[in-house]
Design a protein around this motif. Structure first.
Motif, mmCIF file in Angstrom:
data_model
loop_
_atom_site.group_PDB
_atom_site.id
_atom_site.type_symbol
_atom_site.label_atom_id
_atom_site.label_comp_id
_atom_site.label_asym_id
_atom_site.label_seq_id
_atom_site.Cartn_x
_atom_site.Cartn_y
_atom_site.Cartn_z
ATOM 1 N N UNK A 18 76.929 19.592 46.969
ATOM 2 C CA UNK A 18 76.647 17.953 46.548
ATOM 3 C C UNK A 18 77.967 17.449 45.398
ATOM 4 N N UNK A 19 78.406 18.123 44.357
ATOM 5 C CA UNK A 19 79.738 18.042 43.766
ATOM 6 C C UNK A 19 80.821 17.809 44.735
ATOM 7 N N UNK A 20 80.701 18.587 45.871
ATOM 8 C CA UNK A 20 81.645 18.219 46.034
ATOM 9 C C UNK A 20 82.303 17.375 47.073
ATOM 10 N N UNK A 21 81.608 17.296 47.248
ATOM 11 C CA UNK A 21 81.196 15.779 48.199
ATOM 12 C C UNK A 21 81.646 14.509 47.309
ATOM 13 N N UNK A 22 80.371 14.353 46.242
ATOM 14 C CA UNK A 22 80.697 13.477 45.449
ATOM 15 C C UNK A 22 82.224 13.088 45.142
ATOM 16 N N UNK A 23 83.322 14.231 44.445
ATOM 17 C CA UNK A 23 83.939 14.182 43.720
ATOM 18 C C UNK A 23 85.098 13.409 44.748
ATOM 19 N N UNK A 24 84.993 12.353 45.453
ATOM 20 C CA UNK A 24 85.962 12.992 46.675
ATOM 21 C C UNK A 24 86.142 10.469 46.676
ATOM 22 N N UNK A 25 87.252 10.119 46.939
ATOM 23 C CA UNK A 25 87.705 8.849 47.274
ATOM 24 C C UNK A 25 86.545 8.381 48.310
ATOM 25 N N UNK A 26 86.392 9.114 49.310
ATOM 26 C CA UNK A 26 84.820 8.989 50.316
ATOM 27 C C UNK A 26 83.755 8.703 49.411
ATOM 28 N N UNK A 27 83.603 8.958 48.641
ATOM 29 C CA UNK A 27 82.340 8.945 47.884
ATOM 30 C C UNK A 27 82.727 7.982 47.137
ATOM 31 N N UNK A 28 83.335 7.085 46.131
ATOM 32 C CA UNK A 28 83.417 5.725 45.450
ATOM 33 C C UNK A 28 83.852 4.748 46.329
ATOM 34 N N UNK A 29 84.191 5.271 48.280
ATOM 35 C CA UNK A 29 83.989 3.736 49.184
ATOM 36 C C UNK A 29 82.497 3.431 49.905
ATOM 37 N N UNK A 30 81.926 5.155 49.964
ATOM 38 C CA UNK A 30 80.482 4.919 50.335
ATOM 39 C C UNK A 30 79.718 4.571 49.393
ATOM 40 N N UNK A 31 79.810 4.216 48.256
ATOM 41 C CA UNK A 31 78.817 3.940 46.765
ATOM 42 C C UNK A 31 79.084 2.556 46.810
ATOM 43 N N UNK A 61 76.267 0.257 47.230
ATOM 44 C CA UNK A 61 76.032 -0.991 47.246
ATOM 45 C C UNK A 61 75.598 -2.736 47.126
ATOM 46 N N UNK A 62 76.771 -2.657 47.773
ATOM 47 C CA UNK A 62 76.727 -4.111 48.918
ATOM 48 C C UNK A 62 75.790 -4.081 49.877
ATOM 49 N N UNK A 63 75.393 -3.240 50.572
ATOM 50 C CA UNK A 63 74.472 -3.397 51.511
ATOM 51 C C UNK A 63 73.287 -3.279 50.687
ATOM 52 N N UNK A 64 72.812 -2.926 49.634
ATOM 53 C CA UNK A 64 71.702 -2.605 48.663
ATOM 54 C C UNK A 64 70.878 -1.248 49.550
ATOM 55 N N UNK A 65 71.536 -0.336 49.686
ATOM 56 C CA UNK A 65 70.887 0.728 50.132
ATOM 57 C C UNK A 65 71.986 1.938 49.369
ATOM 58 N N UNK A 66 71.549 3.632 49.488
ATOM 59 C CA UNK A 66 71.942 4.512 48.694
ATOM 60 C C UNK A 66 73.002 5.609 49.375
ATOM 61 N N UNK A 67 73.966 5.358 48.598
ATOM 62 C CA UNK A 67 74.802 6.475 49.243
ATOM 63 C C UNK A 67 74.195 7.488 49.921
ATOM 64 N N UNK A 99 68.673 -1.135 54.831
ATOM 65 C CA UNK A 99 69.032 -1.604 53.616
ATOM 66 C C UNK A 99 67.921 -3.069 53.259
ATOM 67 N N UNK A 100 67.755 -3.146 51.754
ATOM 68 C CA UNK A 100 67.183 -4.766 51.333
ATOM 69 C C UNK A 100 67.867 -5.426 51.415
ATOM 70 N N UNK A 101 66.976 -6.252 52.209
ATOM 71 C CA UNK A 101 67.245 -8.296 52.465
ATOM 72 C C UNK A 101 67.021 -8.370 51.028
ATOM 73 N N UNK A 102 67.348 -9.670 50.945
ATOM 74 C CA UNK A 102 67.287 -10.363 49.804
ATOM 75 C C UNK A 102 66.394 -11.188 49.143
ATOM 76 N N UNK A 103 65.355 -11.109 50.332
ATOM 77 C CA UNK A 103 63.902 -11.035 49.848
ATOM 78 C C UNK A 103 63.153 -10.394 48.709
ATOM 79 N N UNK A 104 63.210 -9.073 49.873
ATOM 80 C CA UNK A 104 62.723 -7.623 49.433
ATOM 81 C C UNK A 104 63.564 -7.279 48.191
ATOM 82 N N UNK A 105 64.242 -7.560 47.551
ATOM 83 C CA UNK A 105 65.049 -7.177 46.159
ATOM 84 C C UNK A 105 63.862 -7.508 45.164
ATOM 85 N N UNK A 106 63.754 -6.722 44.446
ATOM 86 C CA UNK A 106 63.188 -6.854 43.193
ATOM 87 C C UNK A 106 63.526 -7.401 41.725
#
Length: 182
Positions: free
Chosen positions: A133-146, A150-156, A168-175
């Motif tokens: 998990x740490x190996x995947x997170x310390x990559x440029x690919x993770x930054x792009x995924x994050x 964030x833009x789509x309202x999902x998790x990486x 993905x959550x829609x605008x009406x479902x956001x808390x």
């Protein structure tokens, strides 16, 4: 007695020919993280390269995964689930080669990853569980995924591709955001 002739109609499983995923790296670095394949057979050809393969995805079909290696003076890093079994008995090692797996001598009962082919003057590093998990997170690919998540309202997806991720959550479902009490 009947004269009717019945033909055998193949099932969908029989119609599908097993697809072989190709990963090639010559004098470069290649990373395949997250949900990058649905094939159980992966052919890796490398020369003086570094390749990272994430095999933790829930989208991989059930059963054994075969890695066919043709690697010369390269490093292959495998990100595996915690309980995966690594079989290297069919791998031919030529020259100074190493297979580094910290949990090599502990018994595992999960999915089998079988290494075949040839490794010449190279190295295979195996990361499992939290280290993967740490190996995947310390990559440029993770930054792009994050950023995308964030833009789509999902998790990486990259930290744990084996986990089921919500739609993905829609605008009406956001808390609504609330400010902390003063």
């Amino acid at each position: 007695m009947s004269n009717q002739h019945t033909e055998h109609t193949p099932d969908r499983a029989e119609e599908q020919v097993e697809q072989v995923e190709q990963v090639e790296a010559f004098y470069t670095n290649v990373k395949r993280l997250g949900h990058w394949t649905r094939s159980r057979t992966i052919e890796v050809r490398t020369r003086r390269s570094s390749v990272h393969l994430d095999l933790r995805s829930a989208q991989l079909p059930e059963g054994e995964i075969e890695l066919r290696l043709h690697s010369e003076r390269s490093t292959l890093k495998l990100l595996l689930p915690e309980d995966a079994v690594l079989q290297e008995s069919e791998l031919t090692l030529v020259g100074r080669c190493k297979v580094k797996d910290r949990e090599r001598h502990t018994e595992h009962h999960g999915r089998v990853v079988r290494l075949t082919g040839t490794l010449q003057h190279g190295e295979i590093r195996v990361a499992r569980g939290g280290v993967a998990t740490l190996s995947a997170m310390f990559s440029r690919e993770f930054l792009d995924d994050a950023r995308t998540a964030h833009r789509d309202g999902t998790e990486p997806v990259l930290p744990d591709p084996g986990k089921e991720h919500a739609a993905p959550r829609t605008g009406a479902q956001r808390e609504p955001r609330t400010s902390p009490p003063a």
